[in-house]
Design an enzyme around this catalytic site. Structure first.
Site, PDB file in Angstrom:
ATOM      1  N   ASN A 260       8.118 -31.740 -33.878  1.00  0.00           N
ATOM      2  CA  ASN A 260       9.467 -32.300 -33.993  1.00  0.00           C
ATOM      3  C   ASN A 260      10.581 -31.270 -33.791  1.00  0.00           C
ATOM      4  OD1 ASN A 260       9.049 -30.894 -36.335  1.00  0.00           O
ATOM      5  ND2 ASN A 260       9.621 -32.572 -37.718  1.00  0.00           N
TER       6      ASN A 260
ATOM      7  N   TYR B 247      -6.077 -15.014 -53.752  1.00  0.00           N
ATOM      8  CA  TYR B 247      -6.108 -14.066 -52.643  1.00  0.00           C
ATOM      9  C   TYR B 247      -4.698 -13.567 -52.296  1.00  0.00           C
ATOM     10  CZ  TYR B 247     -10.881 -15.583 -52.344  1.00  0.00           C
ATOM     11  OH  TYR B 247     -12.188 -15.861 -52.660  1.00  0.00           O
TER      12      TYR B 247
ATOM     13  N   SER C 232       1.182 -15.024 -32.761  1.00  0.00           N
ATOM     14  CA  SER C 232       2.371 -14.201 -32.509  1.00  0.00           C
ATOM     15  C   SER C 232       1.956 -12.753 -32.346  1.00  0.00           C
ATOM     16  CB  SER C 232       3.366 -14.323 -33.667  1.00  0.00           C
ATOM     17  OG  SER C 232       4.397 -13.350 -33.548  1.00  0.00           O
TER      18      SER C 232
ATOM     19  N   ILE D 265       9.154 -24.936 -30.255  1.00  0.00           N
ATOM     20  CA  ILE D 265       8.121 -24.890 -29.228  1.00  0.00           C
ATOM     21  C   ILE D 265       7.310 -26.178 -29.212  1.00  0.00           C
ATOM     22  CG2 ILE D 265       6.030 -23.679 -28.481  1.00  0.00           C
ATOM     23  CD1 ILE D 265       7.214 -21.160 -29.777  1.00  0.00           C
ATOM     24  N   GLY D 266       7.009 -26.708 -30.398  1.00  0.00           N
ATOM     25  CA  GLY D 266       6.226 -27.926 -30.478  1.00  0.00           C
ATOM     26  C   GLY D 266       6.902 -29.102 -29.797  1.00  0.00           C
TER      27      GLY D 266
END
Length: 346
Positions: free
Chosen positions: A50, A201, A178, A53-54
């Site tokens: 939305n 983690y 990236s 890049i997408g």
């Protein structure tokens, strides 16, 4: 007056020279994808379709005739984008489905819906991601928000939809990473460390580590699924002026102001840094400087060439398996059903 004269004499020529280098290196050398590939009858999922890049990816896919599923958290924004894409392409096969990658439960619900309603999935594009959030933000499953969203969410999504993808002739999984993955710190799989943070983690955090995990996962998926014909790739899309910059910097009024003032220069800055880093990496190949030792530790986990064949058998390789095992355990999936028999859909 003397100061202005000095600026004109020294600073201006330097700026012009820098722009000249930038233009030659990043603008004049641009290449555009102009293939006439047609995707009629193909189904594609684009996470985070939305914006940024997408959105552009979804638009291009729709122009090529694909059925495009926008997998997004913000449904209203996604519906508006879907409407615009339909209007500009004439392709009515653009649909919206809710997906919150920061919640493994949401990922499971989304995947189940796709499996029940779609008879094929030719391409899965793991595009959505976050870069910077409020310090200490965690996912619904108690992971660092950035790492949990960018890696664990897409890891689970890919595994749940893998059999459906493998039914198609294309069999494509694309994971957007990236170049900053090269700056990820030393791998550390410590489950709990109260001295760092209270989430699970705590050393698996922040954008660089999450982007590195994307690369490692894409590479391992390609390796394990080679026999099935599935193609898994990761890519660095370049320094692009997208909303992820605004989202990252609007953490406070000060950062927000800096975004609007300096964002026009951001892409220039990042591209220039990327150029310098690549140059330094090239120079580092002729010496044994420890300056990039932690980068090499990660790089050797996913680089596959003659020089790193032995790394496949080294202890460093085990860090990759630890990451995959960790992801599998917390996502409650059996990573890659290699033995699964599926009927291919053309």
């Amino acid at each position: 007056m003397a100061c202005l004269s000095a600026i004109i004499k020294w600073v201006l020529p330097i700026l012009v020279a820098l722009y000249g280098v930038y233009y030659w290196q990043f603008i004049a050398s641009r290449r555009y994808f102009n293939s006439d590939v047609v995707l009629d009858g193909k189904t594609v999922i684009v996470t985070g379709g939305n914006s940024g890049i997408g959105k552009t990816t979804a638009l291009d896919l729709a122009r090529r005739g694909a059925r495009v599923i926008l997998a997004c958290r913000n449904l209203q924004k996604a519906e508006d984008v879907a409407k615009d894409i339909k209007s500009s392409t004439g392709n009515s096969q653009v649909v919206v489905r809710r997906l919150d990658l920061s919640s493994l439960q949401s990922v499971r619900e989304f995947a189940q819906q796709i499996i029940e309603t779609e008879d094929r999935l030719d391409i899965l594009i793991n595009n959505a991601g976050v870069a910077v959030v409020k310090e200490g933000s965690v996912t619904k499953d108690n992971f660092d928000f950035v790492f949990g969203t960018n890696h664990f969410g897409h890891f689970l999504l890919t595994n749940l939809l893998l059999d459906l993808v493998k039914k198609s002739a294309l069999k494509r999984v694309v994971t957007v990473s990236s170049w900053v993955h090269a700056f990820a710190p030393e791998p550390n799989m410590t489950r709990e460390d109260p001295n760092v943070a209270n989430f699970l983690y705590p050393h698996l955090e922040k954008y660089p580590s999450s982007k590195l995990a994307n690369v490692l996962f894409a590479r391992e998926l390609a390796k394990r699924e080679k026999a099935s014909g599935l193609i898994s790739t990761s890519n660095h899309p370049g320094a692009i002026y997208t909303p992820i910059l605004k989202t990252s910097m609007n953490r406070s009024p000060i950062w927000g102001a800096m975004y609007y003032v300096f964002s026009p220069f951001f892409c220039f800055y990042v591209n220039l840094v990327n150029y310098v880093v690549n140059l330094l990496n090239l120079l580092n190949t002729v010496n044994d400087s420890k300056q990039s030792e932690h980068i090499d530790t990660w790089r050797e986990l996913y680089t596959e060439n003659e020089e790193t064949v032995q790394v496949e058998k080294s202890n460093k390789r085990q860090e990759l398996y630890k990451l995959i095992k960790l992801s599998r355990i917390y996502c409650h999936v059996h990573f890659v059903h290699v033995a699964a028999t599926v009927k291919t859909v053309h």
